[in-house]
Design a protein around this motif. Structure first.
Motif, PDB file in Angstrom:
ATOM      1  N   ASN A 154     -18.515  30.980 -11.286  1.00  0.00           N
ATOM      2  CA  ASN A 154     -18.119  32.368 -11.029  1.00  0.00           C
ATOM      3  C   ASN A 154     -17.019  32.513  -9.998  1.00  0.00           C
ATOM      4  O   ASN A 154     -16.886  31.698  -9.086  1.00  0.00           O
ATOM      5  CB  ASN A 154     -19.336  33.160 -10.569  1.00  0.00           C
ATOM      6  CG  ASN A 154     -20.288  33.402 -11.725  1.00  0.00           C
ATOM      7  OD1 ASN A 154     -19.855  33.728 -12.830  1.00  0.00           O
ATOM      8  ND2 ASN A 154     -21.555  33.186 -11.492  1.00  0.00           N
ATOM      9  N   TYR A 156     -15.091  34.682  -6.876  1.00  0.00           N
ATOM     10  CA  TYR A 156     -15.667  35.141  -5.607  1.00  0.00           C
ATOM     11  C   TYR A 156     -15.916  36.641  -5.543  1.00  0.00           C
ATOM     12  O   TYR A 156     -16.699  37.127  -4.741  1.00  0.00           O
ATOM     13  CB  TYR A 156     -14.763  34.729  -4.438  1.00  0.00           C
ATOM     14  CG  TYR A 156     -13.509  35.563  -4.278  1.00  0.00           C
ATOM     15  CD1 TYR A 156     -13.566  36.823  -3.676  1.00  0.00           C
ATOM     16  CD2 TYR A 156     -12.272  35.111  -4.732  1.00  0.00           C
ATOM     17  CE1 TYR A 156     -12.413  37.593  -3.535  1.00  0.00           C
ATOM     18  CE2 TYR A 156     -11.130  35.873  -4.599  1.00  0.00           C
ATOM     19  CZ  TYR A 156     -11.212  37.115  -3.999  1.00  0.00           C
ATOM     20  OH  TYR A 156     -10.091  37.889  -3.861  1.00  0.00           O
ATOM     21  N   LYS A 180     -22.922  28.420 -10.503  1.00  0.00           N
ATOM     22  CA  LYS A 180     -22.147  27.897  -9.380  1.00  0.00           C
ATOM     23  C   LYS A 180     -21.289  29.044  -8.838  1.00  0.00           C
ATOM     24  O   LYS A 180     -20.276  29.414  -9.434  1.00  0.00           O
ATOM     25  CB  LYS A 180     -21.284  26.722  -9.850  1.00  0.00           C
ATOM     26  CG  LYS A 180     -20.555  26.024  -8.710  1.00  0.00           C
ATOM     27  CD  LYS A 180     -19.137  26.481  -8.620  1.00  0.00           C
ATOM     28  CE  LYS A 180     -18.253  25.936  -7.559  1.00  0.00           C
ATOM     29  NZ  LYS A 180     -18.381  26.535  -6.255  1.00  0.00           N
ATOM     30  N   THR A 183     -17.333  29.586  -3.413  1.00  0.00           N
ATOM     31  CA  THR A 183     -17.807  29.243  -2.073  1.00  0.00           C
ATOM     32  C   THR A 183     -17.668  30.400  -1.081  1.00  0.00           C
ATOM     33  O   THR A 183     -18.585  30.677  -0.309  1.00  0.00           O
ATOM     34  CB  THR A 183     -17.033  28.002  -1.580  1.00  0.00           C
ATOM     35  OG1 THR A 183     -17.368  26.928  -2.467  1.00  0.00           O
ATOM     36  CG2 THR A 183     -17.399  27.629  -0.158  1.00  0.00           C
ATOM     37  N   THR A 230     -15.382  31.930 -14.820  1.00  0.00           N
ATOM     38  CA  THR A 230     -14.604  33.097 -14.419  1.00  0.00           C
ATOM     39  C   THR A 230     -13.817  32.733 -13.174  1.00  0.00           C
ATOM     40  O   THR A 230     -14.388  32.216 -12.206  1.00  0.00           O
ATOM     41  CB  THR A 230     -15.519  34.297 -14.100  1.00  0.00           C
ATOM     42  OG1 THR A 230     -16.247  34.622 -15.277  1.00  0.00           O
ATOM     43  CG2 THR A 230     -14.715  35.502 -13.674  1.00  0.00           C
ATOM     44  N   SER A 232      -9.486  31.893 -11.659  1.00  0.00           N
ATOM     45  CA  SER A 232      -8.041  31.920 -11.870  1.00  0.00           C
ATOM     46  C   SER A 232      -7.644  31.071 -13.082  1.00  0.00           C
ATOM     47  O   SER A 232      -8.379  30.168 -13.503  1.00  0.00           O
ATOM     48  CB  SER A 232      -7.343  31.380 -10.620  1.00  0.00           C
ATOM     49  OG  SER A 232      -7.736  30.047 -10.433  1.00  0.00           O
ATOM     50  N   THR A 235      -7.500  27.183 -12.258  1.00  0.00           N
ATOM     51  CA  THR A 235      -8.766  26.439 -12.271  1.00  0.00           C
ATOM     52  C   THR A 235      -9.279  26.307 -13.703  1.00  0.00           C
ATOM     53  O   THR A 235      -9.758  25.242 -14.102  1.00  0.00           O
ATOM     54  CB  THR A 235      -9.828  27.152 -11.398  1.00  0.00           C
ATOM     55  OG1 THR A 235      -9.243  27.501 -10.160  1.00  0.00           O
ATOM     56  CG2 THR A 235     -11.033  26.279 -11.174  1.00  0.00           C
ATOM     57  N   ARG A 256     -10.244  34.780 -17.312  1.00  0.00           N
ATOM     58  CA  ARG A 256      -9.249  34.503 -16.272  1.00  0.00           C
ATOM     59  C   ARG A 256      -8.622  35.810 -15.802  1.00  0.00           C
ATOM     60  O   ARG A 256      -9.024  36.891 -16.189  1.00  0.00           O
ATOM     61  CB  ARG A 256      -8.184  33.565 -16.828  1.00  0.00           C
ATOM     62  CG  ARG A 256      -8.788  32.346 -17.518  1.00  0.00           C
ATOM     63  CD  ARG A 256      -7.787  31.283 -17.842  1.00  0.00           C
ATOM     64  NE  ARG A 256      -6.594  31.760 -18.495  1.00  0.00           N
ATOM     65  CZ  ARG A 256      -5.863  31.037 -19.342  1.00  0.00           C
ATOM     66  NH1 ARG A 256      -6.230  29.811 -19.636  1.00  0.00           N
ATOM     67  NH2 ARG A 256      -4.769  31.518 -19.883  1.00  0.00           N
ATOM     68  N   ASP A 257      -7.598  35.637 -14.977  1.00  0.00           N
ATOM     69  CA  ASP A 257      -6.920  36.827 -14.466  1.00  0.00           C
ATOM     70  C   ASP A 257      -6.091  37.483 -15.564  1.00  0.00           C
ATOM     71  O   ASP A 257      -5.819  36.898 -16.602  1.00  0.00           O
ATOM     72  CB  ASP A 257      -6.041  36.452 -13.284  1.00  0.00           C
ATOM     73  CG  ASP A 257      -5.137  35.277 -13.619  1.00  0.00           C
ATOM     74  OD1 ASP A 257      -4.580  35.251 -14.718  1.00  0.00           O
ATOM     75  OD2 ASP A 257      -4.989  34.389 -12.769  1.00  0.00           O
ATOM     76  N   CYS A 294     -10.674  41.540 -11.585  1.00  0.00           N
ATOM     77  CA  CYS A 294      -9.891  40.947 -12.667  1.00  0.00           C
ATOM     78  C   CYS A 294      -9.397  42.030 -13.615  1.00  0.00           C
ATOM     79  O   CYS A 294      -8.405  41.861 -14.308  1.00  0.00           O
ATOM     80  CB  CYS A 294     -10.740  39.949 -13.425  1.00  0.00           C
ATOM     81  SG  CYS A 294     -12.257  40.677 -14.034  1.00  0.00           S
ATOM     82  N   GLU A 399       0.011  37.720 -10.491  1.00  0.00           N
ATOM     83  CA  GLU A 399      -1.153  38.520 -10.122  1.00  0.00           C
ATOM     84  C   GLU A 399      -1.322  38.520  -8.604  1.00  0.00           C
ATOM     85  O   GLU A 399      -1.612  37.488  -8.010  1.00  0.00           O
ATOM     86  CB  GLU A 399      -2.415  37.931 -10.762  1.00  0.00           C
ATOM     87  CG  GLU A 399      -3.664  38.766 -10.501  1.00  0.00           C
ATOM     88  CD  GLU A 399      -4.971  38.006 -10.668  1.00  0.00           C
ATOM     89  OE1 GLU A 399      -5.035  36.821 -10.276  1.00  0.00           O
ATOM     90  OE2 GLU A 399      -5.926  38.614 -11.166  1.00  0.00           O
ATOM     91  N   HIS A 476     -16.270  41.927 -23.044  1.00  0.00           N
ATOM     92  CA  HIS A 476     -15.450  41.704 -21.849  1.00  0.00           C
ATOM     93  C   HIS A 476     -14.743  40.370 -22.042  1.00  0.00           C
ATOM     94  O   HIS A 476     -15.386  39.347 -22.245  1.00  0.00           O
ATOM     95  CB  HIS A 476     -16.350  41.670 -20.606  1.00  0.00           C
ATOM     96  CG  HIS A 476     -15.624  41.264 -19.361  1.00  0.00           C
ATOM     97  ND1 HIS A 476     -14.519  41.934 -18.907  1.00  0.00           N
ATOM     98  CD2 HIS A 476     -15.840  40.256 -18.474  1.00  0.00           C
ATOM     99  CE1 HIS A 476     -14.082  41.361 -17.795  1.00  0.00           C
ATOM    100  NE2 HIS A 476     -14.867  40.330 -17.513  1.00  0.00           N
TER     101      HIS A 476
END
Ligand code: NAP
Length: 675
Positions: A154, A156, A180, A183, A230, A232, A235, A256-257, A294, A399, A476
């Motif tokens: 996920n 942040y 996950k 962080t 989910t 960028s 990543t 993604r974005d 997003c 973005e 979505h």
């Protein structure tokens, strides 16, 4: 607070790598994240060997019940999550979106699971396909739960919603989850997982949570696993290129974005409700979660003539937004998630400034209430204006994941469509118009580049759920840059965690296997009428064939007079001359249905409690006065509802005495279980 992972049923942090997580508001350390030291092979094995079987043993309805209990449990404790979340920079209304939005998604899946899924462990997909001339070989698609793990990675910005919106469809599908969190906001996700674990509602192994790095987890994935990511685009690409993803054909869903657009149509000039709605929505999407969504509006596309008015109206609206400590009631916008994120946003704004000017917002001069402007990751909402968006590139590609939006003008709807699609695939666009013609041109112009389109006008203004809010009922995700994935969308989201298999065989065999009667399967005729059997005693395939009843002209005229349905086809031989369907006066379809009920019903009180509807009704052959009909009633499928009763779906076929099909449909009854 030292955050531990929740794996194999307990909390642990065996790793050595330590990272500090800081408050967005004060930059004080709020949590320590320990990475590494987890045996990811064992984490996945535990999910596969314990969580999967525990979930798959339950029916869809039982899993839906778990989701509902979990939603109620979390609702009672949501204030605790709000309190922790303030440190991520979010206001109370931001937290409402994250926390209540996540819990709401659980509720929606719980309710849809009960209403739309059978009370069993697999799904039928589509209808039976005839594959042979004589009908002894047919096909039916089925969906069964994957035997692996749903790995949820996920972003942040939505530590609660992001986790729960992925969790609900996976658990409903019967697949255990390893989640996950990102962080930087993992302390919120950690608190949520703690609550879920303490509730004891989910079966053992259904949920594990990895805090910090995922280590070599990807090395242990198989074809039965699903990665739902989910974050960028960078990543996503890195993870998607992992050799195991390609080698094992692991399902990979990427959210993604995207550079989402809001489009003001030419009819929606200043003074119209749609103009005001456009300005309100753009300002809202810039400031909710400090623009870290997003789905936020990054490009506000308006007719050239209205651009100055749009900028003025945004300036006016945004000037009222109080920035500051998100815990304060009058604060409308908190900081972005951290100083690093603010640096990142400002760097992206610099790239936009190569093609656009800042027209609203002053980076040097803005007021912050109740917090230290230097220590927190505060920034003002920034509106940019791009004078030549057709030739520009950055405004469609870069973005700035914060309170930033670029206004751009267009000349004619074709140009508006071109600009919107320059995002190369977006999660969502919103359209502001009261002109259905313009709406249709925009919808079909931009549809292929967008996962969701919201048509906002005066008629839905009060109740519309907003440009930026994904709804659990609706898809979505979006094509291209948005990741090409799909989440949510009601049961579509559940299907991602199931395997579709084409079954081919005889109607009898497939009826038994799928517990759903297929035409051509042997009929089971017993001494007593099927209405005499309690829910659990009724066999799929049990059949009743009625006696014949002749339809008379008096019947038709009586029915016409009684109901008031004097449609010419039932009343006048003359009027049906040269009619493409009717050979002359014919019986009403509803008369046939009523006679059918009279022919198959077993009238005495018994296990059948109520008729609650018909599905898939088709009238196939008209019936003329003098013809006779009969009915075949076959128990097609059963779905337990509660301890008192269950739903029975009956296949009903009305035929003539020459066995020509007159009508067929499915009848639904509620049948009592044995006392
Ligand atoms: P990110 O940096 O790409 O991180 C996303 C997730 O990937 C985090 O959990 C991150 O963990 C994890 N990650 C990073 N490298 C990894 C690796 N090598 N192996 C496994 N996991 C790894 O994105 P973010 O900054 O959290 O989120 C902001 C972005 O997400 C924005 O671009 C936004 O547009 C996008 N977003 C998209 C959606 C959507 O639904 N389409 C929703 C929200 C956000 P760590 O934090 O531990 O690095």
């Amino acid at each position: 607070m030292r955050l531990e992972s929740f794996v194999r049923g307990s909390w642990t942090a065996p790793g050595q790598e330590l990272a500090e997580v800081r408050s967005a508001v004060t930059s004080d350390v709020v949590a320590q994240v320990v990475s590494g030291g987890l045996d990811m092979g064992e984490v996945l094995a535990y999910a596969r060997q314990v969580g999967g079987p525990n979930l798959r043993r339950l029916t869809f309805h039982q899993r839906a019940e778990l989701l509902k209990r979990l939603a109620i449990y979390l609702t009672e404790r949501k204030e605790q999550l709000y309190k922790i979340s303030y440190q991520t920079g979010t206001t109370r209304s931001d937290n409402f979106i994250d926390v209540d939005g996540g819990i709401g998604t659980l509720f929606v899946y719980a309710s849809k699971g009960r209403r739309e899924l059978p009370n069993s462990t697999f799904l039928l997909d589509g209808s039976v396909e005839p594959l042979s001339k004589a009908g002894s070989f047919v096909g039916q698609h089925v969906l069964t739960s994957l035997n692996g793990v749903a790995v949820h990675i996920n972003a942040y910005n939505f530590p609660c919603w992001g986790m729960l919106e992925k969790l609900a469809p996976a658990l409903l599908a019967g697949v255990p989850v390893v989640t996950k969190p990102a962080t930087i906001t993992s302390y919120v996700a950690h608190a949520l997982v703690r609550m879920i674990a303490e509730s004891g509602i989910l079966p053992e192994g259904a949920l594990q949570c990895v805090i910090g790095s995922t280590g070599d987890l990807f090395d242990h994935l198989t074809c039965q696993d699903v990665v739902s990511f989910t974050g960028s685009a960078d990543t996503a690409q890195k993870l998607q290129r992992h050799p195991v993803i390609a080698r094992e054909a692991v399902r990979f869903i990427a959210e993604r974005d995207s550079l989402n657009a809001a489009i003001l149509a030419p009819d929606a000039g200043p003074g119209t409700p749609e103009f005001d709605l456009f300005v309100k929505e753009v300002a809202k999407e810039m400031t909710v979660k400090a623009g870290q969504k997003c789905t936020a509006i990054r490009r506000a596309i308006a007719p050239n003539a209205h651009v100055p008015a749009v900028i003025d109206a945004l300036r006016e609206r945004l000037s009222k937004v109080q920035i500051g400590n998100p815990e304060l009631e009058n604060v409308r916008m908190g900081p972005v998630v951290g100083l690093g994120q603010r640096r990142d946003v400002l760097a992206q704004v610099e790239k936009l400034r190569a093609e656009a000017d800042i027209v609203v917002g002053d980076l040097e001069n803005f007021n912050v209430e109740g917090a230290d402007r230097e220590r927190g990751a505060f920034m003002p909402p920034l509106v940019l204006h791009c004078p030549d968006p057709i030739r520009a590139t950055n405004v469609h590609r870069v973005e700035a994941f914060g309170p930033v939006c670029t206004v751009m003008g267009y000349d004619g709807l074709d140009e508006a469509v071109t600009l919107a699609n320059r995002g190369d695939g977006s999660l969502v666009a919103s359209l502001y118009t009261y002109d259905p013609g313009a709406a249709a041109d925009l919808v079909f112009g931009v549809g292929a580049f967008h996962g969701r389109l919201v048509l906002i006008d005066r008629d839905c203004a009060k109740e519309q759920t907003g440009h930026g809010s994904p709804m659990p009922h609706m898809v979505h995700g979006g094509p291209g840059r948005a990741g090409g994935g799909e989440e949510l969308g009601g049961m579509r989201g559940v299907h991602h965690y199931m395997q579709r298999t084409a079954l081919q065989g005889s109607p009898g065999m497939l009826s038994k296997v799928t517990q759903s009667w297929i035409k051509g399967a042997p009929a089971i005729e017993k001494d007593r009428h099927p209405f005499r059997y309690h829910f659990e005693d009724l066999e799929i395939g049990q059949t009743f064939v009625s006696k014949l009843r002749t339809i008379t002209l008096e019947d038709i005229e009586h029915f016409a007079e009684f109901t008031g349905d004097t449609f010419y086809a039932h009343m006048s031989e003359e009027a049906t001359k040269d009619h493409p369907f009717f050979p002359g006066r014919v019986a009403h379809g509803y008369l046939l249905l009523s006679f059918a009920a009279g022919l198959f019903v077993d009238p005495d009180p018994g296990p059948v409690l109520a008729n609650y509807g018909l599905d898939s009704l088709r009238f196939i052959k008209p019936v003329q006065p003098g013809e006779a009909i009969k009915v075949r009633l076959t128990a097609k499928a059963k779905s337990p509802r509660n301890e008192q009763y269950g739903e029975v779906r009956w296949d009903v076929e009305i035929t003539t005495d020459k066995d020509e099909t007159v009508a067929n449909y499915e009848l639904l009854t509620m049948n009592a279980v044995r006392p």
